[in-house]
Design a protein around this motif. Structure first.
Motif, short mmCIF file in Angstrom:
data_model
loop_
_atom_site.label_atom_id
_atom_site.label_comp_id
_atom_site.label_asym_id
_atom_site.label_seq_id
_atom_site.Cartn_x
_atom_site.Cartn_y
_atom_site.Cartn_z
N LEU A 131 0.83 -1.21 0.00
CA LEU A 131 0.00 0.00 0.00
C LEU A 131 0.86 1.26 0.00
CD1 LEU A 131 -2.75 1.37 0.11
CD2 LEU A 131 -2.68 1.14 2.60
N ILE A 132 1.83 1.32 0.88
CA ILE A 132 2.71 2.49 0.95
C ILE A 132 3.54 2.60 -0.33
CG2 ILE A 132 4.68 3.51 2.16
CD1 ILE A 132 3.45 2.41 4.76
N ARG A 133 3.96 1.46 -0.86
CA ARG A 133 4.74 1.44 -2.10
C ARG A 133 3.96 2.10 -3.23
NH1 ARG A 133 8.20 -3.56 -3.95
NH2 ARG A 133 9.14 -2.64 -5.77
N ARG A 134 2.68 1.71 -3.39
CA ARG A 134 1.84 2.27 -4.45
C ARG A 134 1.63 3.77 -4.24
NH1 ARG A 134 -0.46 -0.02 -8.51
NH2 ARG A 134 -2.28 0.87 -9.50
N GLN A 135 1.41 4.18 -3.00
CA GLN A 135 1.21 5.60 -2.71
C GLN A 135 2.47 6.40 -3.05
OE1 GLN A 135 0.09 5.35 1.43
NE2 GLN A 135 -2.10 5.19 0.95
N LEU A 136 3.63 5.86 -2.68
CA LEU A 136 4.89 6.54 -2.99
C LEU A 136 5.11 6.60 -4.51
CD1 LEU A 136 7.39 7.94 -1.88
CD2 LEU A 136 8.49 5.71 -1.75
N GLN A 137 4.77 5.53 -5.22
CA GLN A 137 4.90 5.55 -6.69
C GLN A 137 3.99 6.61 -7.28
OE1 GLN A 137 3.86 1.50 -7.61
NE2 GLN A 137 5.95 0.74 -7.33
N ASP A 138 2.76 6.71 -6.79
CA ASP A 138 1.83 7.74 -7.27
C ASP A 138 2.40 9.14 -7.03
OD1 ASP A 138 -0.04 5.85 -8.09
OD2 ASP A 138 -1.27 6.04 -6.27
N GLN A 139 2.93 9.36 -5.84
CA GLN A 139 3.51 10.67 -5.53
C GLN A 139 4.73 10.96 -6.42
OE1 GLN A 139 4.23 10.59 -1.30
NE2 GLN A 139 2.09 11.05 -0.82
N PHE A 140 5.54 9.94 -6.64
CA PHE A 140 6.71 10.09 -7.51
C PHE A 140 6.27 10.48 -8.93
CE2 PHE A 140 9.48 8.19 -10.72
CZ PHE A 140 10.63 8.92 -10.50
N MET A 141 5.24 9.79 -9.47
CA MET A 141 4.77 10.10 -10.83
C MET A 141 4.19 11.51 -10.89
SD MET A 141 3.31 6.43 -12.22
CE MET A 141 2.07 6.27 -10.96
N ASP A 142 3.43 11.92 -9.88
CA ASP A 142 2.88 13.28 -9.84
C ASP A 142 4.00 14.31 -9.80
OD1 ASP A 142 0.29 12.26 -9.83
OD2 ASP A 142 0.01 12.52 -7.66
N LEU A 143 4.99 14.08 -8.97
CA LEU A 143 6.12 14.99 -8.84
C LEU A 143 6.93 15.05 -10.14
CD1 LEU A 143 7.59 16.88 -6.90
CD2 LEU A 143 8.92 14.92 -6.10
N SER A 144 7.10 13.91 -10.78
CA SER A 144 7.84 13.87 -12.05
C SER A 144 7.14 14.70 -13.12
CB SER A 144 8.00 12.44 -12.54
OG SER A 144 8.86 11.73 -11.71
N ARG A 145 5.81 14.57 -13.20
CA ARG A 145 5.04 15.37 -14.16
C ARG A 145 5.15 16.86 -13.85
NH1 ARG A 145 1.66 10.87 -14.24
NH2 ARG A 145 0.56 11.50 -12.37
N LEU A 146 5.03 17.20 -12.58
CA LEU A 146 5.08 18.59 -12.16
C LEU A 146 6.46 19.20 -12.41
CD1 LEU A 146 3.63 20.92 -10.61
CD2 LEU A 146 4.67 19.97 -8.54
N MET A 147 7.51 18.48 -12.06
CA MET A 147 8.87 19.01 -12.17
C MET A 147 9.45 18.88 -13.59
SD MET A 147 9.50 20.06 -9.07
CE MET A 147 11.24 20.29 -9.11
N LYS A 148 8.87 18.00 -14.39
CA LYS A 148 9.34 17.76 -15.75
C LYS A 148 10.84 17.44 -15.77
CE LYS A 148 5.75 20.54 -17.75
NZ LYS A 148 5.31 21.71 -18.39
N LYS A 149 11.19 16.49 -14.89
CA LYS A 149 12.59 16.07 -14.77
C LYS A 149 12.69 14.59 -15.14
CE LYS A 149 14.25 19.87 -13.05
NZ LYS A 149 15.18 20.68 -13.75
N THR A 150 13.81 14.22 -15.69
CA THR A 150 14.10 12.82 -15.99
C THR A 150 14.74 12.20 -14.76
OG1 THR A 150 14.40 13.30 -18.32
CG2 THR A 150 15.41 11.26 -17.47
N THR A 151 14.30 11.00 -14.41
CA THR A 151 14.86 10.29 -13.27
C THR A 151 15.24 8.89 -13.71
OG1 THR A 151 13.36 11.49 -11.79
CG2 THR A 151 14.40 9.51 -10.91
N LEU A 152 16.42 8.47 -13.35
CA LEU A 152 16.84 7.10 -13.57
C LEU A 152 16.41 6.32 -12.34
CD1 LEU A 152 18.32 5.04 -15.30
CD2 LEU A 152 20.42 5.68 -14.12
N PHE A 153 15.50 5.38 -12.54
CA PHE A 153 14.86 4.64 -11.45
C PHE A 153 15.26 3.18 -11.61
CE2 PHE A 153 11.48 2.68 -9.08
CZ PHE A 153 11.00 3.64 -8.21
N ILE A 154 16.03 2.66 -10.67
CA ILE A 154 16.50 1.27 -10.75
C ILE A 154 15.57 0.39 -9.91
CG2 ILE A 154 18.39 -0.30 -10.21
CD1 ILE A 154 20.24 2.23 -10.53
N THR A 155 15.11 -0.70 -10.51
CA THR A 155 14.25 -1.64 -9.79
C THR A 155 14.41 -3.03 -10.39
OG1 THR A 155 11.99 -2.13 -9.09
CG2 THR A 155 12.25 -1.11 -11.26
#
Length: 161
Positions: A11-35
């Motif tokens: 649950l927390i993982r999904r919420q953090l992913q949602d926040q990350f995607m919202d922040l990425s759209r807002l900031m318009k920054k490229t992020t290298l995400f390793i998983t």
């Protein structure tokens, strides 16, 4: 970011992913995400690189990685992924000119979807319509998706013809 969500509960993982995607759209920054979690990569990534033994095997959109694996390793890697939400009409459609040449004009009352309509959406339309479904972009029919293409998309075969 090196596996920032790996130690979190679902649950927390999904919420953090949602926040990350919202922040990425807002900031318009490229992020290298390793998983190591392909579901996570597909959910948040615009471009994905699949690596084996320290070498990049394939780079592409989530749609490309799953529907057009570069080799058997990538095909095995993505075999268990549900395609319903991220395979889109644009990757399954036959260009409209090709469809017309092979099958004739689409029915005037054929339902239509956008190029980014998900496989899940296409299935919902196909349940109620026997013929080809029009793919429409900016008011123009650009392609057609039939039930065979939808089934191939579910299986992980096919792609743009």
């Amino acid at each position: 970011m090196d596996e920032p969500c790996s130690a979190l509960d679902p649950l927390i993982r999904r919420q953090l992913q949602d926040q990350f995607m919202d922040l990425s759209r807002l900031m318009k920054k490229t992020t290298l995400f390793i998983t190591h979690d392909l579901d996570e990569a597909i959910r948040i990534g615009h471009r994905i690189a699949i690596m084996k033994d320290g070498e990049i095997i394939q780079i592409g959109t989530p749609d490309e990685i799953v529907t057009q694996p570069a080799d058997d390793y990538v095909a095995d890697f993505v075999a268990s992924i549900s395609r319903l939400k991220f395979v889109h009409a644009k990757s399954l459609m036959t260009p409209i000119d090709t469809h017309i040449a092979q099958h004739g004009e689409l029915s005037a009352d054929a339902p239509s979807v956008a190029p980014d309509a998900s496989l899940d959406e296409l299935i919902s339309v196909a349940i109620h319509w026997d013929g080809a479904i029009a793919v429409v972009e900016q008011g123009q029919r650009v392609g057609a998706v039939d039930r065979v293409s939808i089934m191939q998309g579910i299986q992980g075969h096919g792609g743009a013809k």
